[in-house]
Design an enzyme around this catalytic site. Sequence first.
Site: not given
Length: 297
Positions: A54, A98, A121
């Site tokens: 990422k 995460q 997200d």
Amino acid sequence: MTAAIIDGKAFAASLRVKVGELAAAFAAKTGRKAGLAVVLVGEDPASQVYVRSKGKQTVEAGMASFEHKLPADTPEADLLALIDQLNTDPAVDGILVQLPLPGHMDEQKVIAAINPDKDADGFHVINVGRLGVGQPGFVPCTPLGCLMLLKDQLGSLSGLNAVVIGRSNIVGKPMAQLLLAESCTVTIAHSRTKDLPAVVRRADIVVAAVGRPEMVKADWIKPGATVIDVGINRVPAAEEGKTRLVGDVDYAGAMAVAGAVTPVPGGVGPMTIAVLLRNALVAAYRNAGLELAADAI
Ligand code: NAP
């Protein structure tokens, strides 16, 4: 008949080029780079790999990457304090924590602490609600990537029968909402669904997000259907001691029946990070009050 292969790797590469162009335009307009902060708690090896790619792809797209690595025993309050700081940091446009988090942390509480307008997200309940009622917000990256592949392959999805197998918050449920918003007739199947093969046989679009290797068989698929395989399963390879990745769909079988199929790897997988960059960039434009055409990216 052999199905078309939906090349997610190529599509993701072209999406990253568009993100790069819009990121350069953002920097020219504002005098700063759009920024994505990624928080990793603990040392889960798969998560470390994801976070590394990422960060790398964020920088390659001309955006600023802020990585925060915290030890596994970090108190939840410290993580919440970091999120608070990122929420107010003007250099940070998108925030991603995460998952999974270590067992002593409450994932829902942590996600709820993220500013919904920086929620790259799309997991915050505000963004789940926005998706449900059709307001602009942020949509989870994997299902949004699947939708992009479907629209690229099929054009309009209006009136098509779509079956989503799986009802997780990160894939199945948002996928169903996205397909409904495209005027598909949507069925969500799960572990309690009766006669799953018969349900899948009705589908013009099948999205498999289950986590069971090659569960969807060729004779479940309606001839000509479009099959999106989200599954990532590691299974033993022919060579002793080695493993290989397979999806939730019997790929070889599906290729003989379907109209188009995503391979694993190289289908949905590469889309996720590309869409994450897209979401962070959209957050940057919105939060800076800059116009971004609905079809720009
Ligand atoms: P998950 O949270 O474990 O959800 C799996 C879903 O599949 C559940 O809704 C479950 O039903 C359903 N299911 C399980 N067994 C079934 C069966 N025999 N028949 C029908 N449905 C069944 O998984 P997830 O996070 O959504 O991920 C699904 C897969 O996608 C995994 O392989 C994951 O690795 C992969 N994935 C890939 C990406 C990517 O490509 N970037 C991103 C996310 C996930 P119940 O709800 O009834 O238990």
